[in-house]
Design an enzyme around this catalytic site. Structure first.
Site, PDB file in Angstrom:
ATOM      1  N   SER A 122      82.878  51.882  22.852  1.00  9.39           N
ATOM      2  CA  SER A 122      83.919  50.928  23.241  1.00  9.39           C
ATOM      3  C   SER A 122      83.381  49.634  23.845  1.00  9.39           C
ATOM      4  O   SER A 122      84.028  48.597  23.742  1.00  9.39           O
ATOM      5  CB  SER A 122      84.895  51.576  24.221  1.00  9.39           C
ATOM      6  OG  SER A 122      84.207  52.088  25.342  1.00  9.39           O
ATOM      7  N   HIS A 136      88.103  53.419  18.418  1.00 13.75           N
ATOM      8  CA  HIS A 136      87.814  52.068  17.932  1.00 13.75           C
ATOM      9  C   HIS A 136      87.417  52.033  16.454  1.00 13.75           C
ATOM     10  O   HIS A 136      87.081  50.961  15.946  1.00 13.75           O
ATOM     11  CB  HIS A 136      86.719  51.428  18.796  1.00 13.75           C
ATOM     12  CG  HIS A 136      87.120  51.311  20.230  1.00 13.75           C
ATOM     13  ND1 HIS A 136      87.877  50.264  20.701  1.00 13.75           N
ATOM     14  CD2 HIS A 136      86.927  52.145  21.276  1.00 13.75           C
ATOM     15  CE1 HIS A 136      88.107  50.446  21.995  1.00 13.75           C
ATOM     16  NE2 HIS A 136      87.546  51.571  22.371  1.00 13.75           N
ATOM     17  N   LYS A 151      95.186  50.785  19.785  1.00 15.98           N
ATOM     18  CA  LYS A 151      94.157  49.790  19.468  1.00 15.98           C
ATOM     19  C   LYS A 151      94.488  49.186  18.096  1.00 15.98           C
ATOM     20  O   LYS A 151      95.401  48.380  18.000  1.00 15.98           O
ATOM     21  CB  LYS A 151      92.783  50.433  19.606  1.00 15.98           C
ATOM     22  CG  LYS A 151      92.586  50.846  21.084  1.00 15.98           C
ATOM     23  CD  LYS A 151      91.273  51.433  21.394  1.00 15.98           C
ATOM     24  CE  LYS A 151      91.043  51.584  22.881  1.00 15.98           C
ATOM     25  NZ  LYS A 151      91.939  52.495  23.611  1.00 15.98           N
TER      26      LYS A 151
HETATM   27  C1  LIG Z   1      86.666  55.478  23.160  1.00 14.33           C
HETATM   28  C2  LIG Z   1      87.946  55.535  23.923  1.00 14.33           C
HETATM   29  N1  LIG Z   1      88.572  56.714  24.074  1.00 14.33           N
HETATM   30  C3  LIG Z   1      89.717  56.828  24.750  1.00 14.33           C
HETATM   31  C4  LIG Z   1      90.306  55.739  25.330  1.00 14.33           C
HETATM   32  C5  LIG Z   1      91.565  55.931  26.102  1.00 14.33           C
HETATM   33  O1  LIG Z   1      92.663  55.654  25.313  1.00 14.33           O
HETATM   34  P1  LIG Z   1      94.055  55.211  25.968  1.00 14.33           P
HETATM   35  O2  LIG Z   1      93.918  53.774  26.337  1.00 14.33           O
HETATM   36  O3  LIG Z   1      95.060  55.470  24.909  1.00 14.33           O
HETATM   37  O4  LIG Z   1      94.254  56.081  27.175  1.00 14.33           O
HETATM   38  C6  LIG Z   1      89.707  54.481  25.175  1.00 14.33           C
HETATM   39  C7  LIG Z   1      90.268  53.228  25.719  1.00 14.33           C
HETATM   40  O5  LIG Z   1      91.213  52.980  26.240  1.00 14.33           O
HETATM   41  C8  LIG Z   1      88.498  54.376  24.472  1.00 14.33           C
HETATM   42  O6  LIG Z   1      87.888  53.201  24.348  1.00 14.33           O
END
Ligand SMILES: Cc1ncc(COP(=O)(O)O)c(C=O)c1O
Length: 400
Positions: free
Chosen positions: A184, A212, A244
């Site tokens: 990320s 992502h 996203k």
């Molecule tokens: C790789 C990754 N997994 C999980 C999440 C968490 O997702 P959410 O924003 O829907 O809680 C994120 C970012 O927010 C992320 O970048």
């Protein structure tokens, strides 16, 4: 007299002021209006390079129409957890579409990616188990392993041989290897084929968080796992978010019917939380259809990424290898990253300075994200602003 216990709120206040002292304090900015890549804040209109709306779907008329239609029909909230009041037809249709898109038997919706990862890890792992993770995995994968009480071992970023050593260190333990598909904060991809082969050899289960990658990579945007040519056998646990590239909110886990049946019973962040609003499920279904069908969005994004990377190289600045919309410009200290973000803001652009503890100490950066809503001229404006970065900041970003 009350006992001389440490006072929790006092301790928190000390920790907060320590963050301020070290330049690591975070602030939430209010955006008064968002339109395409433009964000109005503090009465100024800025060009944003900080969103994860990679395909530019968050404001698509078809998503908005689907959201409105279901909100008009059914109201706003889901009113209860899915197991309590049932899930609506919109949730079921979205789960089916996500399973089909990712080539899995079934999918299960969660209210956020954070909850999905906590729920999966807590449902799969127990205190006698091993969880092996890339050091740069998202915080919620790390938290999930801790919540489960499993032994957590973190291997240096992308190093499959280190992951192999960690798995081999506990040959008798049930083991999960969890990795981001696309990292990320760095934008690079995990070595999924090598990790899958390792898991097959070691009898470990592979989980990929494709927050992502979904929508961006692979044929019809099916994600980084599909792009690596891997199926359910190699990656039995696939998680991705809906907030996203799909422009909505929430997340899902896809896999075998047995996995989904098990999560429905045991993933506490699924069982004990209100289901996502049905209107949001309907809007996200519209997003899935667009993301699958409209290859031009991925093609445009790829062209913007190439334009940006060529331009940055011409400025003599270094970008780590990334073919995804996440393009980090490493600046080193938190102060340098903040100064660079401030410089860009003065030039009319909003880019996030990402600092420890989100990234390791000494690896503060501008996390620049590109989207299909950007145009060539936006990239050129960003490059012009980067060209005038104060010398100290630019020197930090120059190739060694
Ligand atoms: C790789 C990754 N997994 C999980 C999440 C968490 O997702 P959410 O924003 O829907 O809680 C994120 C970012 O927010 C992320 O970048």
């Amino acid at each position: 007299m009350s006992p001389a216990r440490p006072q929790l709120l006092g301790r928190l206040a000390v920790q907060t002021s320590e963050r301020g002292r070290t330049g690591l304090l975070r602030h939430t900015r209010t955006i008064e209006h968002a339109e395409g890549p433009s964000l109005e804040t503090g009465g100024r209109r800025l060009l944003g390079f900080c969103a994860n709306d990679y395909l530019g779907l968050a404001q698509h008329p078809q998503l908005i129409a689907a959201f409105k239609r279901v909100a008009d029909d059914e109201g706003v909230g889901a009113t209860a957890a899915a197991l309590v009041c049932g899930q609506r037809a919109e949730h079921s249709a979205l789960e089916e579409a996500l399973a089909e898109w990712t080539g899995r038997e079934r999918a299960l919706l969660f209210s956020s990616g954070y909850q999905a990862n906590l729920g999966v890890l807590q449902a799969l792992l127990g205190p006698d188990d091993l969880c092996v993770q890339d050091k740069l995995n998202h915080a919620c994968l790390l938290d999930g392993a801790r919540l489960a009480g499993a032994t957590l071992k973190r291997y240096p970023h992308g190093e499959v041989t280190a992951a192999a050593r960690q798995l081999a260190s506990a040959p008798g333990a049930a083991a999960l290897l969890a990795t981001d598909g696309v990292f990320s904060m760095d934008g690079d991809r995990a070595p999924l084929r090598e990790l899958a082969a390792l898991c097959q050899r070691e009898g470990a289960t592979l989980m990929v968080d494709d927050a992502h990658g979904l929508g961006v990579l692979g044929a019809a945007g099916a994600g980084s796992v599909a792009a690596a040519g891997l199926g359910t056998r190699e990656v039995p646990v696939l998680m991705a978010t809906l907030g996203k590239a799909l422009g909505g909110h929430g997340a899902f886990v896809a896999g075998s019917a047995a996995l989904i049946d098990g999560l429905t019973q045991f993933a506490r962040t699924y069982v004990y939380t209100t289901a996502m609003p049905p209107a949001l499920a309907a809007a996200t279904l519209a997003a899935v259809r667009l993301a699958r069908a409209e290859d031009w969005r991925r093609e445009k994004l790829a062209a913007l990424i190439a334009r940006f990377r060529t331009g940055v190289a011409q400025l003599g600045l270094a970008l780590p290898a990334s073919d995804t919309p996440i393009q980090p410009l490493l600046l080193g200290s938190a102060g340098a990253a903040l100064a660079a973000a401030r410089h860009l803001e003065e030039a009319g652009m909003l880019v996030s300075a990402i600092r420890p503890p989100t990234v390791p100490p000494g690896k503060a950066r501008l996390r620049i994200t590109l989207s299909a809503v950007h145009e060539d001229e936006h990239i050129d404006r960003l490059l012009d602003a980067l060209a005038t970065l104060p010398r100290a900041e630019a020197a930090n970003a120059a190739p060694l």
